[in-house]
Design an enzyme around this catalytic site. Structure first.
Site, short mmCIF file in Angstrom:
data_model
loop_
_atom_site.label_atom_id
_atom_site.label_comp_id
_atom_site.label_asym_id
_atom_site.label_seq_id
_atom_site.Cartn_x
_atom_site.Cartn_y
_atom_site.Cartn_z
N GLY A 1 0.80 -1.31 0.03
CA GLY A 1 -0.12 -0.06 -0.13
C GLY A 1 0.82 1.30 0.12
NE ARG B 1 -7.02 6.69 4.14
CZ ARG B 1 -7.62 5.77 4.46
NH1 ARG B 1 -8.48 5.86 5.32
NH2 ARG B 1 -7.29 4.12 4.05
CE LYS C 1 34.13 10.62 24.99
NZ LYS C 1 35.09 10.96 23.82
CG ASN D 1 34.88 17.07 45.99
OD1 ASN D 1 34.67 17.68 45.10
ND2 ASN D 1 34.15 17.11 47.11
CB ALA E 1 31.96 24.07 40.67
C1 UD1 Z 1 -9.20 -5.02 3.58
C2 UD1 Z 1 -10.05 -6.32 3.46
C3 UD1 Z 1 -11.51 -6.13 4.51
C4 UD1 Z 1 -10.97 -5.92 5.89
C5 UD1 Z 1 -10.00 -4.93 5.82
C6 UD1 Z 1 -9.30 -4.60 7.27
C7 UD1 Z 1 -10.00 -7.16 1.20
C8 UD1 Z 1 -10.67 -7.19 0.03
N1 UD1 Z 1 -10.66 -6.60 2.12
O1 UD1 Z 1 -9.99 -4.02 3.21
O2 UD1 Z 1 -12.16 -7.30 4.32
O3 UD1 Z 1 -12.24 -5.63 6.83
O4 UD1 Z 1 -8.77 -5.10 5.07
O5 UD1 Z 1 -8.49 -3.51 7.17
O6 UD1 Z 1 -8.92 -7.79 1.49
N2 UD1 Z 1 -2.65 -4.34 0.00
C9 UD1 Z 1 -1.36 -4.89 -0.84
N3 UD1 Z 1 -1.81 -4.81 -2.04
C10 UD1 Z 1 -2.97 -4.56 -2.68
C11 UD1 Z 1 -3.86 -4.00 -1.83
C12 UD1 Z 1 -3.52 -4.00 -0.73
O7 UD1 Z 1 -0.29 -5.03 -0.52
O8 UD1 Z 1 -2.97 -4.65 -3.91
C13 UD1 Z 1 -2.12 -4.17 1.17
C14 UD1 Z 1 -2.33 -2.84 1.66
O9 UD1 Z 1 -0.90 -2.01 1.73
C15 UD1 Z 1 -2.99 -2.95 3.28
C16 UD1 Z 1 -3.60 -4.08 3.08
O10 UD1 Z 1 -3.30 -4.89 1.87
O11 UD1 Z 1 -1.87 -3.10 4.01
C17 UD1 Z 1 -4.98 -3.97 3.03
O12 UD1 Z 1 -5.53 -3.32 1.99
P1 UD1 Z 1 -6.62 -2.03 1.81
O13 UD1 Z 1 -6.74 -1.71 0.68
O14 UD1 Z 1 -6.25 -1.13 2.88
O15 UD1 Z 1 -7.77 -3.13 2.34
P2 UD1 Z 1 -9.08 -2.61 2.58
O16 UD1 Z 1 -9.98 -1.99 1.48
O17 UD1 Z 1 -9.26 -1.81 3.85
#
Ligand code: UD1
Ligand code: CA
Length: 458
Positions: free
Chosen positions: A13, A17, A352, A378, A381
């Site tokens: 990811g 944000r 140190k 001792n 200062a």
């Molecule tokens: C996912 C789950 C959801 C769950 C939620 C919990 C799926 C489809 N949905 O949703 O059911 O409630 O997590 O937080 O799995 N990531 C990758 N590669 C990708 C997509 C995601 O590595 O192609 C990683 C992201 O970095 C992240 C994690 O997977 O750490 C979750 O991805 P994110 O897109 O946040 O999942 P949600 O849509 O929140």
């Protein structure tokens, strides 16, 4: 019977944000990166391999773990969904019997919870970690049938109103048997609201082939919370610190205010330790029995003996302090400051790479570097060891029972013999003999009679 566990950690990811140049999983919680924490926890499960899925430009993440040869890295160039991410990792997991899916941005999941999930899988090919939330908005919902058996996971964006009212949600963390998982992943499509390959769709596929899907729950819902922005990061940090503080208090440590105490690393404490407000412990810190730490102290990678008192506003790093010593207020101990028992170090003193033997005192405004100090010494200062000539460091050696007068400079390399006295205001450049007074002042004291103080010009 072999039952090899493979762990895959999803970390592709972007973490937009976070609004950061640093990849999200490298942001720190209690001094350790989010991903580092997940890796640490995974390792405690003793897996046969750990595969980290990173995204495009994940080099920074890889580099942060460059000295960990146990990790396998897989790139997921385009984020086509969690199912796609796990699919990319499958070749690297060949030979495993079970695959545990973790997330690089879910840092607090505990070993105990994961052990429970692993146990829940038992004879089934798939088990999920789920949790009931007051506000399930945004999460995939766990759909169960009349027998309470898990039937499917429906994503928020794909759910109907009835499904949206379900409060049991998917944490994302799951464990599956390798063979069946591989099969399900190959069948995944992306015909859904987000056009992604959802890992969650394997549940329906499993149920369809007669698999009884198990579910386990964490002790504490915050264990499975992800970090998407810095607000959530701070929430998890506070939660984690509170748990650590509670553990310490239960083990016999007094914290004047558990909300104003932070541990970033490993802290071990004896009994009856008292810690005042705004204290930060980093790295490996050991506190003996009865240690008292005043307000606003930072202690990093240090060992502090029984009965030591650290007065407010002291900074201690890489130091060893013997029993019953008293440090501060406003003292700074730097790496390799080694103090024996009953040593006193007072305000605005910096030490140190020096050894100070027992019962010696350095009470005010001094710099002691690259020095050995004997017992019962001792240091007056304003005493400074001039250890650095601009190119090299040199040692100062001070024997036992020495008295160094105030405002003395000891120009190293130099030795002060046992029992020597140094007159105040001296600049000592040569070794001084034992049991004698040595002093060095620019001029004899003189008095100018009838001298008038300057007055302001009109
Ligand atoms: C996912 C789950 C959801 C769950 C939620 C919990 C799926 C489809 N949905 O949703 O059911 O409630 O997590 O937080 O799995 N990531 C990758 N590669 C990708 C997509 C995601 O590595 O192609 C990683 C992201 O970095 C992240 C994690 O997977 O750490 C979750 O991805 P994110 O897109 O946040 O999942 P949600 O849509 O929140
Ligand atoms: Ca998503």
């Amino acid at each position: 019977m072999s039952d090899k566990l493979g762990v895959v950690i999803l970390a592709a990811g972007q973490g937009t944000r976070m609004r950061s140049k640093l990849p999200k999983v490298l942001h720190k919680l209690a001094g350790r990166s989010l991903l580092g924490r997940v890796i640490d926890t995974a390792k405690r499960l003793d897996p046969a391999c750990i595969v980290v899925v990173h995204g495009h430009g994940g080099e920074t993440v890889r580099q942060a773990f460059a000295d960990d040869a146990t990790l396998t890295w897989v790139e997921q160039a385009k984020q086509l969904g969690t199912g796609h991410a796990v699919r990319q990792a499958m070749p690297a997991l060949t030979g495993m019997d079970r695959v545990l899916v973790l997330y690089g941005d879910v840092p607090l999941v505990s070993e105990e919870t994961l052990a429970r999930l692993i146990e829940a899988r038992d004879d089934s090919a798939l088990a999920l970690l789920t949790v009931d939330l007051e506000d399930p908005h945004g999460y995939g919902r766990i759909v169960r049938d009349d027998n309470d058996d898990v039937m499917a996971i429906v994503e928020q964006k794909d759910a109907n109103p009835l499904q949206l009212s379900i409060r049991e949600i998917n944490t994302g963390i799951l464990i599956a048997s390798f063979g069946p998982l591989k099969g399900w992943l190959e069948q995944l499509g992306n015909d859904n609201a987000q056009g992604e390959y959802y890992l969650t769709d394997i549940v329906e596929l499993a149920v369809r082939t007669g698999v009884h899907v198990h579910a386990a729950q964490p002790e504490d819902p915050l264990e499975v919370m992800g970090v998407n922005d810095r607000v959530q990061l701070a929430e998890l940090e506070r939660h984690h610190q509170r748990i650590k503080a509670e553990r310490l208090m239960r083990a016999g440590v007094t914290l004047r205010d558990p909300a104003r105490f932070d541990v970033r690393g490993e802290l071990s404490c004896g009994v009856d330790v008292e810690i005042d407000v705004n204290v930060l412990c980093e790295g490996r810190v050991e506190l003996g029995d009865g240690v008292r730490i005043g307000a606003n102290c930072v202690i990093r990678d240090s060992r502090i003996g029984d009965g030591v008192e650290i007065l407010p506003n002291s900074i201690i790093e890489g130091a060893e302090i013997g029993a019953e010593s008293r440090i501060g207020p406003f003292a700074r101990l730097r790496p390799e400051a080694r103090l024996a028992d009953h040593v006193h170090v007072g305000n605005f003193v910096e030490i140190k790479k020096s050894d100070v033997a027992s019962a010696s005192k350095i009470n005010h405004l001094s710099y002691i570097g690259d020095t050995t100090i004997g017992t019962r010494v001792n240091i007056g200062a304003g005493t400074i060891t001039c250890n650095y000539d601009g190119a090299n460091k040199h040692r100062t050696e001070i024997g036992d029972d020495v008295f160094v007068g105030s405002d003395t400079q000891l120009v190293a390399p130099v030795k002060v013999g046992n029992g020597a006295t140094i007159g105040a205001g001296s600049t000592i450049t040569r070794d001084t003999p034992a049991d004698a007074l040595t002093l060095c002042r620019a001029t004899e004291q003189r008095t100018v009679k009838g001298w008038k103080r300057p007055v302001k010009k009109k």
